[in-house]
Scaffold this motif. Structure first.
Motif, PDB file in Angstrom:
ATOM      1  N   ASN A  90      20.849  34.132   9.533  1.00 16.05           N
ATOM      2  CA  ASN A  90      19.708  34.912  10.015  1.00 16.05           C
ATOM      3  C   ASN A  90      18.678  33.976  10.641  1.00 16.05           C
ATOM      4  O   ASN A  90      18.888  32.758  10.721  1.00 16.05           O
ATOM      5  N   LEU A  91      17.552  34.532  11.068  1.00 13.96           N
ATOM      6  CA  LEU A  91      16.548  33.719  11.759  1.00 13.96           C
ATOM      7  C   LEU A  91      15.993  32.607  10.870  1.00 13.96           C
ATOM      8  O   LEU A  91      15.702  31.511  11.353  1.00 13.96           O
ATOM      9  N   GLU A  92      15.865  32.877   9.591  1.00 15.32           N
ATOM     10  CA  GLU A  92      15.305  31.873   8.689  1.00 15.32           C
ATOM     11  C   GLU A  92      16.271  30.718   8.453  1.00 15.32           C
ATOM     12  O   GLU A  92      15.870  29.555   8.384  1.00 15.32           O
ATOM     13  N   THR A  93      17.552  31.038   8.307  1.00 18.73           N
ATOM     14  CA  THR A  93      18.534  29.992   7.994  1.00 18.73           C
ATOM     15  C   THR A  93      19.167  29.367   9.233  1.00 18.73           C
ATOM     16  O   THR A  93      19.853  28.353   9.131  1.00 18.73           O
ATOM     17  N   PRO A 116      18.250  27.383  11.683  1.00 10.78           N
ATOM     18  CA  PRO A 116      18.133  25.940  11.964  1.00 10.78           C
ATOM     19  C   PRO A 116      19.105  25.082  11.160  1.00 10.78           C
ATOM     20  O   PRO A 116      19.541  24.024  11.639  1.00 10.78           O
ATOM     21  N   GLN A 117      19.487  25.521   9.970  1.00 11.35           N
ATOM     22  CA  GLN A 117      20.386  24.730   9.134  1.00 11.35           C
ATOM     23  C   GLN A 117      21.807  24.680   9.701  1.00 11.35           C
ATOM     24  O   GLN A 117      22.580  23.787   9.360  1.00 11.35           O
ATOM     25  N   PHE A 118      22.153  25.653  10.557  1.00 13.78           N
ATOM     26  CA  PHE A 118      23.517  25.740  11.087  1.00 13.78           C
ATOM     27  C   PHE A 118      23.656  25.131  12.481  1.00 13.78           C
ATOM     28  O   PHE A 118      24.761  25.039  13.007  1.00 13.78           O
ATOM     29  N   LEU A 119      22.542  24.725  13.065  1.00 20.88           N
ATOM     30  CA  LEU A 119      22.573  24.137  14.405  1.00 20.88           C
ATOM     31  C   LEU A 119      22.969  22.666  14.285  1.00 20.88           C
ATOM     32  O   LEU A 119      22.246  21.872  13.689  1.00 20.88           O
ATOM     33  N   GLY A 120      24.115  22.312  14.830  1.00 18.93           N
ATOM     34  CA  GLY A 120      24.592  20.938  14.722  1.00 18.93           C
ATOM     35  C   GLY A 120      25.311  20.498  15.974  1.00 18.93           C
ATOM     36  O   GLY A 120      25.690  21.325  16.820  1.00 18.93           O
ATOM     37  N   PRO A 121      25.547  19.203  16.115  1.00 18.57           N
ATOM     38  CA  PRO A 121      26.120  18.653  17.345  1.00 18.57           C
ATOM     39  C   PRO A 121      27.563  19.055  17.602  1.00 18.57           C
ATOM     40  O   PRO A 121      28.034  18.963  18.738  1.00 18.57           O
ATOM     41  N   ASN A 132      31.407  31.998   7.032  1.00 20.70           N
ATOM     42  CA  ASN A 132      30.795  31.939   5.699  1.00 20.70           C
ATOM     43  C   ASN A 132      30.841  30.553   5.073  1.00 20.70           C
ATOM     44  O   ASN A 132      31.012  30.414   3.855  1.00 20.70           O
ATOM     45  N   PHE A 133      30.681  29.524   5.875  1.00 17.87           N
ATOM     46  CA  PHE A 133      30.541  28.159   5.365  1.00 17.87           C
ATOM     47  C   PHE A 133      29.077  27.916   5.012  1.00 17.87           C
ATOM     48  O   PHE A 133      28.176  28.447   5.655  1.00 17.87           O
ATOM     49  N   THR A 134      28.836  27.085   4.009  1.00 14.85           N
ATOM     50  CA  THR A 134      27.476  26.597   3.799  1.00 14.85           C
ATOM     51  C   THR A 134      27.156  25.617   4.932  1.00 14.85           C
ATOM     52  O   THR A 134      28.071  25.078   5.576  1.00 14.85           O
ATOM     53  N   PRO A 135      25.882  25.359   5.193  1.00 11.57           N
ATOM     54  CA  PRO A 135      25.561  24.409   6.265  1.00 11.57           C
ATOM     55  C   PRO A 135      26.238  23.049   6.066  1.00 11.57           C
ATOM     56  O   PRO A 135      26.739  22.450   7.020  1.00 11.57           O
ATOM     57  N   GLN A 136      26.252  22.558   4.827  1.00  9.92           N
ATOM     58  CA  GLN A 136      26.859  21.255   4.569  1.00  9.92           C
ATOM     59  C   GLN A 136      28.362  21.289   4.848  1.00  9.92           C
ATOM     60  O   GLN A 136      28.915  20.387   5.505  1.00  9.92           O
TER      61      GLN A 136
END
Length: 304
Positions: free
Chosen positions: A258-261, A263-268, A229-233
């Motif tokens: 979810n599917l809409e959000t 991409p915001q959670f995909l990180g290196p 439950n972290f925000t993407p930032q």
């Protein structure tokens, strides 16, 4: 040469398929059905149809249900294949007329539900691949009671990792927030006891809700740190700090993704994204069964 994916049918133990098929039929038909007497046991031929776009999943389950009732299935669309928007014949089923209808609703429900899960899983994997993210898309234990094996199987067909199959995890022990709260002991002690209890064959994961907890869990020896439950930032900032100090720890992100959000959670620095929506919110695909009239199909329905 890249290794080919295993045949998904091989994942399902035959004895479990038979047991589940019988249990599902017992639920839907616990006693005699007067309409079966009207139809009788004369041989009939039917088509399994799908009218929704997506990914076909659940064929072994549906075939087991039809098999228990004495019917045979010939698949026209392979498991895991894409389904077009227009109505498509995915299989032909032959057997006693009453048996076809006995298995009909159970088999259709299985195909609709499993194909829905596989479709959403495939979409999530496609999103991740579209931005060239090299991590793993996974499900969770948020599955339908009594139907977990089927839903976990459908995740596999859709290209996602099924995650833990049971509370004990098989190869993974996961200490959630309530485990830590109920233990009433320092994190380091809980991790030590859990690792000893789990044995050397299991990895240990710890759910964390702050950067401080994540650093403490990694420092205590957790193999997997679940950032929940972290925000993407917050997620990416925390992941960078944890990976810098503990580069070998696996970082998993989860909680409301979810599917809409996604991409915001995909990180290196994120290795795994687990998504409950792949199972608990997947819409079923539309399947139907059509018993063919005399003269329809290839040849005489009584000899096929």
């Amino acid at each position: 040469m890249a290794a080919s994916r295993p045949d998904p049918w091989s994942f399902l133990p035959p004895h479990q398929l038979q047991a589940m098929a019988r249990a599902w039929l017992d639920e839907d038909a616990p006693t005699f059905d007067p309409t079966s007497g009207i139809i009788g046991r004369a041989p009939r031929l039917a088509q399994l149809l799908c009218s929704s776009p997506g990914v076909l999943a659940g064929s072994p389950l549906a075939e087991a249900v039809f098999g228990v009732t004495g019917c045979e299935v010939t698949w026209r669309v392979a498991e895991g294949s894409p389904l077009p928007p227009q109505r498509t014949v995915v299989a032909e089923v032959k057997g006693p007329g009453a048996s076809l209808l006995l298995a009909e609703r159970v088999a259709l429900n299985l195909l609709g539900r499993c194909s829905g899960v596989a479709t959403v899983a495939a979409k999530a994997v496609s999103v991740a691949q579209g931005v060239q993210w090299g991590g793993v898309i996974a499900g969770t234990r948020k599955t339908t009671p009594g139907f977990r094996l089927a839903e976990k199987y459908a995740l596999e067909v859709g290209g996602a990792d099924p995650h833990r199959h049971v509370l004990g995890g098989g190869g993974l022990l996961l200490l959630k927030d309530n485990h830590l709260a109920a233990a009433r002991a320092p994190l380091e002690q809980v991790v030590e006891v859990a690792r000893r209890a789990g044995g050397f064959t299991r990895r240990l994961g710890v759910e964390c809700s702050t950067q401080g907890e994540a650093m403490a869990a990694a420092g205590a020896g957790a193999d997997i740190v679940l950032l929940d439950n972290f925000t993407p930032q917050e997620l990416h900032a925390t992941a960078a700090v944890v990976k810098a100090a503990h580069p070998r720890v696996t970082l998993e992100a989860s909680g409301g993704i979810n599917l809409e959000t996604l991409p915001q959670f995909l990180g290196p620095h994120i290795d795994v994204i687990s998504m409950g929506c792949l199972t608990h919110s997947a819409p079923a695909l539309d399947f139907s069964l059509r018993v063919l009239s005399p003269g329809e199909g290839d040849g005489d329905e009584g000899t096929r």
